[in-house]
Design a protein around this motif. Structure first.
Motif, PDB file in Angstrom:
ATOM      1  N   VAL A 178      -5.054   6.220  -0.197  1.00  0.00           N
ATOM      2  CA  VAL A 178      -4.494   4.646  -0.062  1.00  0.00           C
ATOM      3  C   VAL A 178      -4.534   4.137  -1.567  1.00  0.00           C
ATOM      4  O   VAL A 178      -5.649   4.213  -2.272  1.00  0.00           O
ATOM      5  N   VAL A 179      -3.235   3.692  -2.172  1.00  0.00           N
ATOM      6  CA  VAL A 179      -3.477   2.833  -3.371  1.00  0.00           C
ATOM      7  C   VAL A 179      -2.945   1.393  -3.090  1.00  0.00           C
ATOM      8  O   VAL A 179      -1.867   1.476  -2.464  1.00  0.00           O
ATOM      9  N   ASN A 180      -3.400   0.418  -3.854  1.00  0.00           N
ATOM     10  CA  ASN A 180      -2.959  -0.835  -3.650  1.00  0.00           C
ATOM     11  C   ASN A 180      -1.956  -0.997  -4.801  1.00  0.00           C
ATOM     12  O   ASN A 180      -1.970  -0.888  -5.929  1.00  0.00           O
ATOM     13  N   HIS A 230      -7.369   3.292  -6.129  1.00  0.00           N
ATOM     14  CA  HIS A 230      -7.269   4.125  -4.933  1.00  0.00           C
ATOM     15  C   HIS A 230      -8.296   4.251  -4.164  1.00  0.00           C
ATOM     16  O   HIS A 230      -9.583   3.868  -4.730  1.00  0.00           O
ATOM     17  N   GLY A 231      -8.337   4.498  -2.831  1.00  0.00           N
ATOM     18  CA  GLY A 231      -9.271   4.589  -1.914  1.00  0.00           C
ATOM     19  C   GLY A 231      -8.759   6.202  -1.257  1.00  0.00           C
ATOM     20  O   GLY A 231      -7.976   6.416  -1.165  1.00  0.00           O
ATOM     21  N   TYR A 232     -10.063   6.863  -1.005  1.00  0.00           N
ATOM     22  CA  TYR A 232      -9.975   8.185  -0.598  1.00  0.00           C
ATOM     23  C   TYR A 232     -10.803   8.513   0.671  1.00  0.00           C
ATOM     24  O   TYR A 232     -11.921   8.135   0.866  1.00  0.00           O
ATOM     25  N   ALA A 233     -10.266   9.389   1.744  1.00  0.00           N
ATOM     26  CA  ALA A 233     -11.165   9.764   2.847  1.00  0.00           C
ATOM     27  C   ALA A 233     -10.704  11.069   3.082  1.00  0.00           C
ATOM     28  O   ALA A 233      -9.570  11.843   2.817  1.00  0.00           O
ATOM     29  N   ALA A 234     -11.627  11.773   3.907  1.00  0.00           N
ATOM     30  CA  ALA A 234     -11.385  13.197   4.431  1.00  0.00           C
ATOM     31  C   ALA A 234     -11.479  13.101   5.794  1.00  0.00           C
ATOM     32  O   ALA A 234     -12.252  12.537   6.418  1.00  0.00           O
ATOM     33  N   LEU A 279       0.819  -1.227  -0.048  1.00  0.00           N
ATOM     34  CA  LEU A 279       0.189  -0.167  -0.299  1.00  0.00           C
ATOM     35  C   LEU A 279       0.717   1.289   0.139  1.00  0.00           C
ATOM     36  O   LEU A 279       1.956   1.424   0.633  1.00  0.00           O
ATOM     37  N   ARG A 280       0.396   2.179  -0.571  1.00  0.00           N
ATOM     38  CA  ARG A 280       0.825   3.574  -0.580  1.00  0.00           C
ATOM     39  C   ARG A 280      -0.133   4.481   0.256  1.00  0.00           C
ATOM     40  O   ARG A 280      -1.183   4.658  -0.451  1.00  0.00           O
ATOM     41  N   ILE A 281       0.271   5.223   1.171  1.00  0.00           N
ATOM     42  CA  ILE A 281      -0.738   5.946   1.700  1.00  0.00           C
ATOM     43  C   ILE A 281      -0.176   7.634   1.591  1.00  0.00           C
ATOM     44  O   ILE A 281       1.034   7.714   1.810  1.00  0.00           O
ATOM     45  N   SER A 282      -1.000   8.260   1.286  1.00  0.00           N
ATOM     46  CA  SER A 282      -0.738   9.884   1.122  1.00  0.00           C
ATOM     47  C   SER A 282      -1.669  10.825   1.998  1.00  0.00           C
ATOM     48  O   SER A 282      -2.694  10.324   2.210  1.00  0.00           O
ATOM     49  N   LEU A 284      -9.629  -3.113  -2.635  1.00  0.00           N
ATOM     50  CA  LEU A 284      -8.658  -2.406  -3.739  1.00  0.00           C
ATOM     51  C   LEU A 284      -8.275  -3.642  -4.535  1.00  0.00           C
ATOM     52  O   LEU A 284      -7.561  -4.233  -4.172  1.00  0.00           O
ATOM     53  N   SER A 285      -8.413  -3.141  -6.153  1.00  0.00           N
ATOM     54  CA  SER A 285      -7.809  -3.964  -7.007  1.00  0.00           C
ATOM     55  C   SER A 285      -6.483  -3.256  -7.160  1.00  0.00           C
ATOM     56  O   SER A 285      -6.230  -2.281  -6.825  1.00  0.00           O
TER      57      SER A 285
END
Length: 176
Positions: A62-64, A105-109, A45-48, A100-101
């Motif tokens: 987050v991106v797989n 990406h997944g996004y949250a606020a 995972l990469r978290i930004s 996540l494929s």
């Protein structure tokens, strides 16, 4: 005697039908449940994190990076340096998988404090984990657009969403 023979034949036929019916329906049973998606490994995972759409908000993603679909918790774990607890989900929710494929990406606020609040604590960093079992990644206040420090008072986070806009809308709806 004929009545007994007819009754015996009817009972035997009914029993035979009952015994063969389950075998016939076994082939038409509901399909087996889909296999559960394996949890994402933190290394895949990469978290930004960066500035959010409003005061005291941040956007996280987050991106797989792995080669197979995997699942993170649908509630990101957001903690703040030196403080106990984590941001609470809006709307209130329980843990569950967010799949996540590869490359997805997944996004949250995250809202750390209501705009204009003077209550709470000011911290220098926040940490984000896609799953409570992961260590997560720490971001300084400047990285999330809060150079003077992150004011924390009743912090909330959205669930993961497919777009930044959807995460922003969920935060506005949950805190409005």
């Amino acid at each position: 005697m004929r009545l007994r023979t007819a009754l015996t034949a009817a009972v035997t036929a009914a029993a035979a039908a009952a015994l063969t019916a389950p075998a016939a329906s076994a082939t038409t049973a509901a399909p087996a449940p889909a296999r559960a998606t394996a949890p994402c490994q933190e290394k895949d995972l990469r978290i930004s994190a960066g500035p959010g759409a409003g005061q005291n908000t941040a956007r996280i993603s987050v991106v797989n990076k792995g080669g197979r679909a995997c699942a993170v918790d649908r509630i990101p774990t957001i903690t703040f340096r030196g403080l106990d607890g984590s941001a609470q989900p809006v709307p209130p929710a329980t843990s569950g998988p967010y799949v996540l494929s590869p490359g997805e990406h997944g996004y949250a606020a995250v809202r750390t404090a209501a705009p204009g609040t003077t209550e709470g604590h000011v911290v220098r960093s926040l940490s984000v984990a896609a799953d409570p079992a992961h260590y997560g990644v720490t971001f300084g206040a400047a990285a999330v657009g809060m150079a003077d420090g992150i004011r924390v008072w009743e912090p909330v986070t959205t669930l993961w969403h497919a777009s930044r806009g959807a995460a922003d809308r969920a935060l506005a709806a949950g805190t409005g």
